[in-house]
Design a protein around this motif. Structure first.
Motif, PDB file in Angstrom:
ATOM      1  N   LEU A   1      60.588  55.559   2.803  1.00  0.00           N
ATOM      2  CA  LEU A   1      60.963  56.503   1.633  1.00  0.00           C
ATOM      3  C   LEU A   1      60.180  54.642   0.680  1.00  0.00           C
ATOM      4  O   LEU A   1      59.370  55.163  -0.364  1.00  0.00           O
ATOM      5  CB  LEU A   1      61.587  57.012   0.612  1.00  0.00           C
ATOM      6  N   LEU A   2      61.485  53.739   1.157  1.00  0.00           N
ATOM      7  CA  LEU A   2      61.585  52.833   0.176  1.00  0.00           C
ATOM      8  C   LEU A   2      60.006  51.982   0.424  1.00  0.00           C
ATOM      9  O   LEU A   2      59.939  50.812  -0.715  1.00  0.00           O
ATOM     10  CB  LEU A   2      62.847  51.906   1.069  1.00  0.00           C
ATOM     11  N   GLU A   3      59.366  51.821   1.257  1.00  0.00           N
ATOM     12  CA  GLU A   3      58.073  51.711   1.546  1.00  0.00           C
ATOM     13  C   GLU A   3      57.132  51.890   0.491  1.00  0.00           C
ATOM     14  O   GLU A   3      55.908  51.591   0.272  1.00  0.00           O
ATOM     15  CB  GLU A   3      57.889  51.533   2.841  1.00  0.00           C
ATOM     16  N   LEU A   4      57.178  52.994  -0.716  1.00  0.00           N
ATOM     17  CA  LEU A   4      56.356  53.699  -1.138  1.00  0.00           C
ATOM     18  C   LEU A   4      56.617  52.357  -2.687  1.00  0.00           C
ATOM     19  O   LEU A   4      55.757  52.348  -2.738  1.00  0.00           O
ATOM     20  CB  LEU A   4      56.337  54.940  -1.386  1.00  0.00           C
TER      21      LEU A   4
ATOM     22  N   SER B   1      55.287  60.507  -0.099  1.00  0.00           N
ATOM     23  CA  SER B   1      56.205  61.134  -0.887  1.00  0.00           C
ATOM     24  C   SER B   1      56.647  62.262  -0.007  1.00  0.00           C
ATOM     25  O   SER B   1      58.313  62.303   0.623  1.00  0.00           O
ATOM     26  CB  SER B   1      57.472  60.601  -1.995  1.00  0.00           C
ATOM     27  N   LYS B   2      56.459  63.078  -0.518  1.00  0.00           N
ATOM     28  CA  LYS B   2      56.487  64.762  -0.147  1.00  0.00           C
ATOM     29  C   LYS B   2      56.027  64.968   1.356  1.00  0.00           C
ATOM     30  O   LYS B   2      57.151  65.410   2.084  1.00  0.00           O
ATOM     31  CB  LYS B   2      55.165  65.026  -1.074  1.00  0.00           C
ATOM     32  N   ALA B   3      55.717  64.295   2.205  1.00  0.00           N
ATOM     33  CA  ALA B   3      55.776  64.437   3.119  1.00  0.00           C
ATOM     34  C   ALA B   3      56.520  64.005   4.166  1.00  0.00           C
ATOM     35  O   ALA B   3      56.408  64.075   5.150  1.00  0.00           O
ATOM     36  CB  ALA B   3      53.715  63.514   4.367  1.00  0.00           C
TER      37      ALA B   3
ATOM     38  N   ASP C   1      56.099  55.019  -9.752  1.00  0.00           N
ATOM     39  CA  ASP C   1      57.212  55.036  -7.666  1.00  0.00           C
ATOM     40  C   ASP C   1      57.923  55.490  -7.879  1.00  0.00           C
ATOM     41  O   ASP C   1      58.428  55.566  -7.348  1.00  0.00           O
ATOM     42  CB  ASP C   1      56.250  53.323  -7.741  1.00  0.00           C
ATOM     43  N   VAL C   2      59.252  54.143  -8.535  1.00  0.00           N
ATOM     44  CA  VAL C   2      60.078  54.808  -9.010  1.00  0.00           C
ATOM     45  C   VAL C   2      61.181  55.344  -8.977  1.00  0.00           C
ATOM     46  O   VAL C   2      61.825  55.853  -8.918  1.00  0.00           O
ATOM     47  CB  VAL C   2      60.842  53.420 -10.225  1.00  0.00           C
ATOM     48  N   SER C   3      60.100  56.578 -10.518  1.00  0.00           N
ATOM     49  CA  SER C   3      60.653  57.360 -10.573  1.00  0.00           C
ATOM     50  C   SER C   3      60.638  58.264  -9.271  1.00  0.00           C
ATOM     51  O   SER C   3      61.255  59.458  -8.876  1.00  0.00           O
ATOM     52  CB  SER C   3      59.830  57.753 -11.308  1.00  0.00           C
ATOM     53  N   ASP C   4      59.417  58.565  -8.728  1.00  0.00           N
ATOM     54  CA  ASP C   4      59.063  59.742  -7.209  1.00  0.00           C
ATOM     55  C   ASP C   4      60.136  59.133  -6.375  1.00  0.00           C
ATOM     56  O   ASP C   4      60.640  60.288  -5.866  1.00  0.00           O
ATOM     57  CB  ASP C   4      57.652  59.299  -7.332  1.00  0.00           C
ATOM     58  N   VAL C   5      60.017  57.810  -6.089  1.00  0.00           N
ATOM     59  CA  VAL C   5      60.908  56.978  -4.876  1.00  0.00           C
ATOM     60  C   VAL C   5      62.506  57.437  -4.830  1.00  0.00           C
ATOM     61  O   VAL C   5      62.952  58.577  -4.360  1.00  0.00           O
ATOM     62  CB  VAL C   5      60.533  55.683  -4.550  1.00  0.00           C
ATOM     63  N   THR C   6      62.599  57.533  -6.198  1.00  0.00           N
ATOM     64  CA  THR C   6      64.679  57.870  -6.907  1.00  0.00           C
ATOM     65  C   THR C   6      64.486  59.541  -6.721  1.00  0.00           C
ATOM     66  O   THR C   6      65.751  59.222  -6.361  1.00  0.00           O
ATOM     67  CB  THR C   6      64.951  57.260  -7.633  1.00  0.00           C
ATOM     68  N   ASP C   7      63.367  59.695  -6.931  1.00  0.00           N
ATOM     69  CA  ASP C   7      63.365  61.104  -7.511  1.00  0.00           C
ATOM     70  C   ASP C   7      64.044  61.991  -5.802  1.00  0.00           C
ATOM     71  O   ASP C   7      64.612  63.307  -5.570  1.00  0.00           O
ATOM     72  CB  ASP C   7      63.098  61.620  -8.073  1.00  0.00           C
ATOM     73  N   LYS C   8      63.403  61.706  -4.727  1.00  0.00           N
ATOM     74  CA  LYS C   8      63.113  61.754  -3.498  1.00  0.00           C
ATOM     75  C   LYS C   8      64.174  61.122  -2.661  1.00  0.00           C
ATOM     76  O   LYS C   8      64.979  61.888  -1.355  1.00  0.00           O
ATOM     77  CB  LYS C   8      62.075  61.076  -2.659  1.00  0.00           C
ATOM     78  N   LEU C   9      64.361  60.212  -3.173  1.00  0.00           N
ATOM     79  CA  LEU C   9      66.211  59.742  -2.427  1.00  0.00           C
ATOM     80  C   LEU C   9      67.183  60.244  -2.988  1.00  0.00           C
ATOM     81  O   LEU C   9      67.868  61.100  -2.286  1.00  0.00           O
ATOM     82  CB  LEU C   9      66.546  57.819  -2.798  1.00  0.00           C
ATOM     83  N   GLY C  10      66.966  60.963  -3.575  1.00  0.00           N
ATOM     84  CA  GLY C  10      68.418  62.071  -4.444  1.00  0.00           C
ATOM     85  C   GLY C  10      68.375  63.437  -3.362  1.00  0.00           C
ATOM     86  O   GLY C  10      69.406  63.538  -3.837  1.00  0.00           O
TER      87      GLY C  10
ATOM     88  N   ILE D   1      59.571  63.050   3.423  1.00  0.00           N
ATOM     89  CA  ILE D   1      60.839  64.587   2.280  1.00  0.00           C
ATOM     90  C   ILE D   1      60.361  65.517   3.596  1.00  0.00           C
ATOM     91  O   ILE D   1      61.852  66.083   4.430  1.00  0.00           O
ATOM     92  CB  ILE D   1      60.539  64.863   1.200  1.00  0.00           C
ATOM     93  N   GLN D   2      59.424  66.096   3.616  1.00  0.00           N
ATOM     94  CA  GLN D   2      59.023  67.337   4.995  1.00  0.00           C
ATOM     95  C   GLN D   2      59.650  67.198   5.976  1.00  0.00           C
ATOM     96  O   GLN D   2      59.729  68.015   6.822  1.00  0.00           O
ATOM     97  CB  GLN D   2      57.643  67.372   4.802  1.00  0.00           C
ATOM     98  N   ASP D   3      59.666  65.643   6.923  1.00  0.00           N
ATOM     99  CA  ASP D   3      59.378  65.502   8.128  1.00  0.00           C
ATOM    100  C   ASP D   3      60.726  65.005   8.420  1.00  0.00           C
ATOM    101  O   ASP D   3      61.710  65.493   9.311  1.00  0.00           O
ATOM    102  CB  ASP D   3      58.529  63.958   7.754  1.00  0.00           C
ATOM    103  N   CYS D   4      61.177  64.681   7.645  1.00  0.00           N
ATOM    104  CA  CYS D   4      63.080  64.583   7.677  1.00  0.00           C
ATOM    105  C   CYS D   4      63.668  66.106   7.107  1.00  0.00           C
ATOM    106  O   CYS D   4      64.168  66.387   8.148  1.00  0.00           O
ATOM    107  CB  CYS D   4      63.311  63.712   5.916  1.00  0.00           C
ATOM    108  N   GLU D   5      62.656  66.666   7.072  1.00  0.00           N
ATOM    109  CA  GLU D   5      63.798  68.268   6.996  1.00  0.00           C
ATOM    110  C   GLU D   5      63.411  68.647   8.275  1.00  0.00           C
ATOM    111  O   GLU D   5      64.745  69.711   8.522  1.00  0.00           O
ATOM    112  CB  GLU D   5      62.864  69.190   5.300  1.00  0.00           C
ATOM    113  N   ASP D   6      62.322  68.565   8.531  1.00  0.00           N
ATOM    114  CA  ASP D   6      62.050  69.197  10.173  1.00  0.00           C
ATOM    115  C   ASP D   6      62.437  68.479  11.296  1.00  0.00           C
ATOM    116  O   ASP D   6      63.287  69.377  11.982  1.00  0.00           O
ATOM    117  CB  ASP D   6      60.561  68.937  10.555  1.00  0.00           C
TER     118      ASP D   6
END
Length: 348
Positions: free
Chosen positions: A224-227, A248-250, A97-106, A252-257
């Motif tokens: 993202l932090l809620e994950l 987390s992917k969703a 969980d930390v690995s995925d979230v920190t990657d998306k936070l990056g 990021i996509q919502d943020c992009e949109d």
């Protein structure tokens, strides 16, 4: 670079860029005499306003200081991108969980760095416009100097040679110099107001867009932090398996949109004047537009004797009351040229 850092594979222009095309790359990003070191920053700060005409020295100092501000923002932008990469590198060795979230936070932090880089380009529009006022001030200084020089020469001759024929010649030159100076001062006054409003419009529009987009990223970052499961565990207890990859992917996509579709009309923050401030501003506008108070009701009717002596001004020949038309130059605008189109190379 890790492919998750590429939020937009094709780097298509956003809705805001289509509505208001971005300016060319900032002039501070190229042609650096001292490279990226702080030597140039220190030199500009110490020497700002030490050269050039007296009239333009203060604004010249401001232009140099703003250049230092932009260089500092460029540095912040680059280092924020490096921080984003380092955050992902650190989190890679942590739990799922930390690995995925920190990657998306990056991803989000890297996007902030890119927004800051774009902000520098728009901020440069403000600086260049202010710089144009400085150039006008520098061009007006010679007319002031010429006028002052002739005045000093006349005073000196009147003191040493009161009957010198040169005095008449110099007085005629002084009349011409004063006329030229009046024209130059009027142009300076008009252009200063026009360019001042244009310059800070560029700055405040850029600040508004940048701040709104930063707020959008911050909001999705908190999602993202809620994950991350921060429930305390006892020694030997294992956490539930992480299943938030798609979420987390969703996010990021919502943020992009949200970033792609943002336009000024959709700004969440609005600056509303109070009733008092709005009334005072409107009253001032009306006053400067020549909308005076109608005092015709105060006029007293003229008697027969006085009315027979009164002749309308329009009936006088050569009275000098003919209507005069003021030729106003159309306000100049700074053309915004091509938008910056980039494609990020994605490492496999």
């Amino acid at each position: 670079m890790h492919r998750t850092y590429s939020m937009r594979q094709s780097r298509a222009p956003t809705a805001s860029q289509i509505q208001n095309p971005p300016p060319p790359s900032s002039s501070t990003k190229s042609g650096r005499f001292f490279g990226r070191a702080n030597i140039g920053h220190t030199f500009r700060h110490k020497a700002a306003g030490s050269f050039g005409p007296d009239l333009a020295k203060k604004l010249s100092a401001l232009v140099k200081m703003e250049k230092n501000v932009m260089r500092s923002m460029e540095l912040v932008s680059r280092e924020r991108m490096e921080v984003a990469q380092q955050l992902s590198i650190w989190g890679e060795a942590c739990d799922d969980d930390v690995s995925d979230v920190t990657d998306k936070l990056g991803v989000l932090i890297y996007e902030i760095g890119e927004l800051e880089d774009q902000f520098v380009d728009r901020y440069d529009q403000y600086r260049v416009t202010i710089k144009s006022i400085r150039n006008i001030e520098a061009s007006v200084q010679p007319s002031r100097d010429r006028k002052q020089k002739i005045t000093d020469q006349i005073a000196q001759l009147k003191y040493k040679e009161p009957n010198s024929p040169k005095i008449v010649v110099l007085e005629q030159e002084l009349v011409r110099a004063e006329a030229e100076s009046l024209v130059a001062e009027a142009q300076l006054s008009n252009i200063t107001r026009e360019k001042l409003k244009a310059a800070f419009t560029y700055q405040f529009d850029a600040l508004r867009e940048h701040s709104e987009k930063i707020a959008i990223i911050a909001g999705f970052g908190k999602h993202l932090l809620e994950l991350v499961d921060d429930t305390p565990v006892t020694p030997g207890e294992t956490r539930n398996a992480y299943d938030g990859y798609e979420a987390s992917k969703a996010i990021i996509q919502d943020c992009e949109d949200a970033l792609t579709n943002w336009v000024t009309q959709n700004a969440a923050v609005s600056s509303k004047l109070s009733i008092r401030a709005r009334t005072l501003s409107q009253r001032r506008k009306n006053t400067h537009r020549g909308e005076g108070v109608d005092l015709s009701h105060q006029d007293q009717p003229l008697g027969d004797r006085e009315s027979g002596l009164w002749i309308p001004a329009s009936e006088h020949a050569g009275n000098g009351y003919e209507d005069e038309e003021d030729d106003l130059d159309a306000p100049s605008t700074i053309a915004e040229t091509r938008g910056r189109e980039e494609e990020r190379v994605v490492d496999a």
